[in-house]
Write a protein that holds these residues in place. Structure first.
Motif, PDB file in Angstrom:
ATOM      1  N   SER A   2      40.496  35.570  41.999  1.00 43.30           N
ATOM      2  CA  SER A   2      41.595  35.149  42.861  1.00 43.30           C
ATOM      3  C   SER A   2      42.443  36.341  43.291  1.00 43.30           C
ATOM      4  O   SER A   2      42.309  37.438  42.767  1.00 43.30           O
ATOM      5  CB  SER A   2      42.475  34.145  42.120  1.00 43.30           C
ATOM      6  N   ASP A   3      43.336  36.087  44.271  1.00 41.88           N
ATOM      7  CA  ASP A   3      44.243  37.136  44.730  1.00 41.88           C
ATOM      8  C   ASP A   3      45.537  37.143  43.939  1.00 41.88           C
ATOM      9  O   ASP A   3      46.439  37.918  44.224  1.00 41.88           O
ATOM     10  CB  ASP A   3      44.594  36.915  46.209  1.00 41.88           C
ATOM     11  N   THR A   4      45.641  36.256  42.971  1.00 40.32           N
ATOM     12  CA  THR A   4      46.881  36.133  42.220  1.00 40.32           C
ATOM     13  C   THR A   4      47.257  37.458  41.571  1.00 40.32           C
ATOM     14  O   THR A   4      46.418  38.112  40.949  1.00 40.32           O
ATOM     15  CB  THR A   4      46.715  35.101  41.081  1.00 40.32           C
ATOM     16  N   GLN A   5      48.528  37.839  41.743  1.00 39.04           N
ATOM     17  CA  GLN A   5      48.996  39.044  41.054  1.00 39.04           C
ATOM     18  C   GLN A   5      49.713  38.610  39.789  1.00 39.04           C
ATOM     19  O   GLN A   5      50.628  37.789  39.835  1.00 39.04           O
ATOM     20  CB  GLN A   5      49.954  39.811  41.961  1.00 39.04           C
ATOM     21  N   ARG A 102      46.884  44.760  41.664  1.00 41.17           N
ATOM     22  CA  ARG A 102      45.597  44.348  42.230  1.00 41.17           C
ATOM     23  C   ARG A 102      45.416  42.846  42.012  1.00 41.17           C
ATOM     24  O   ARG A 102      46.014  42.261  41.109  1.00 41.17           O
ATOM     25  CB  ARG A 102      44.450  45.122  41.580  1.00 41.17           C
ATOM     26  N   GLY A 103      44.602  42.240  42.839  1.00 39.84           N
ATOM     27  CA  GLY A 103      44.388  40.803  42.713  1.00 39.84           C
ATOM     28  C   GLY A 103      43.649  40.463  41.429  1.00 39.84           C
ATOM     29  O   GLY A 103      42.866  41.271  40.922  1.00 39.84           O
ATOM     30  N   GLY A 104      43.907  39.301  40.890  1.00 44.15           N
ATOM     31  CA  GLY A 104      43.153  38.843  39.727  1.00 44.15           C
ATOM     32  C   GLY A 104      43.794  39.133  38.386  1.00 44.15           C
ATOM     33  O   GLY A 104      43.279  38.712  37.362  1.00 44.15           O
TER      34      GLY A 104
END
Ligand code: CDP
Length: 208
Positions: A2-5, A102-104
């Motif tokens: 995912s793009d979650t930070q 970074r994402g993830g």
């Protein structure tokens, strides 16, 4: 991925167990892990080879981190000496911040992650233990690699490095005001890890 930070900052003194906890936490949540001590160690090693510290920090590359054993007692001391220099620290900031966002998800361990590098980190842990317990763990680690050190030498190295890290004027080692303290003096690695995971689970966004 995912793009979650989501950033987990794990700080604390020498040989407190930050590395072991960070690696295990990263594996557990599928996050990337950066041991920021390796950056300072790589700069320290360059200075032992005769390079000027600021130039070494500015020229640091991925290969510097991958070659040879950076986790020696001699390189640890050299690292804490270059780490007091403000220009050395500032040369390493952007890389660490980009990694953190970074994402993830990312786990970074060091001395100033929760205070200076990622004051906005979603989770901040300050992992500590008595100097004697930390020195014993580091002694066993270094001896297992065949390093020729004594318990007394390791204890005095750890104390010297802690003092230098805590007393420097730029980004001294200290817990962020909102950090959760984790004293691992009387905890097994499994118990310390379970506590760290408990803190993170509480602060982690629910899975969609
Ligand atoms: O593994 P250990 O805790 O013994 O040390 P390390 O995390 O590899 O860090 C080596 C040295 O780098 C420390 O004694 C600090 O002087 C410096 N350091 C720092 O100033 N800031 C960080 N974020 C990480 C390490």
């Amino acid at each position: 991925m995912s793009d979650t930070q989501f950033t987990i900052a794990i700080d604390g003194p020498a040989a407190a167990g930050k590395g072991t906890i960070s690696k295990a936490v990263a594996a557990r949540f599928g996050f990337a892990h950066l041991d920021t001590g390796l950056l300072y160690r790589a700069v320290g090693r360059r200075t032992l080879q005769g390079m000027e510290p600021i130039a070494a920090a500015q020229a640091l590359s991925a290969e510097d981190l991958e070659q040879g054993d950076l986790r020696t007692a001699e390189i640890a001391q050299a690292a804490s000496k270059v780490a007091v220099i403000p220009e050395v620290r500032s040369a390493l900031v952007d890389f660490q911040r980009a990694f953190a966002r970074r994402g993830g998800g990312a786990v970074l361990d060091g001395r100033d992650i929760g205070t200076v590098i990622c004051p906005e980190a979603e989770v901040k842990l300050f992992v500590t233990a008595s100097a004697e317990v930390r020195a014993e763990r580091r002694f066993l680690e270094l001896s297992a690699k065949g390093s020729d050190v004594t318990r007394d030498q390791v204890l005095s190295d750890v104390r010297e490095r802690d003092a230098r890290d805590a007393e420097r004027s730029t980004a001294p080692m200290k817990p962020a005001e909102d950090a959760v303290l984790l004293d691992t003096s009387d905890l097994s690695i499994e118990a310390a890890l379970a506590k760290a995971i408990e803190v993170i689970e509480k602060l982690r966004p629910a899975k969609s």
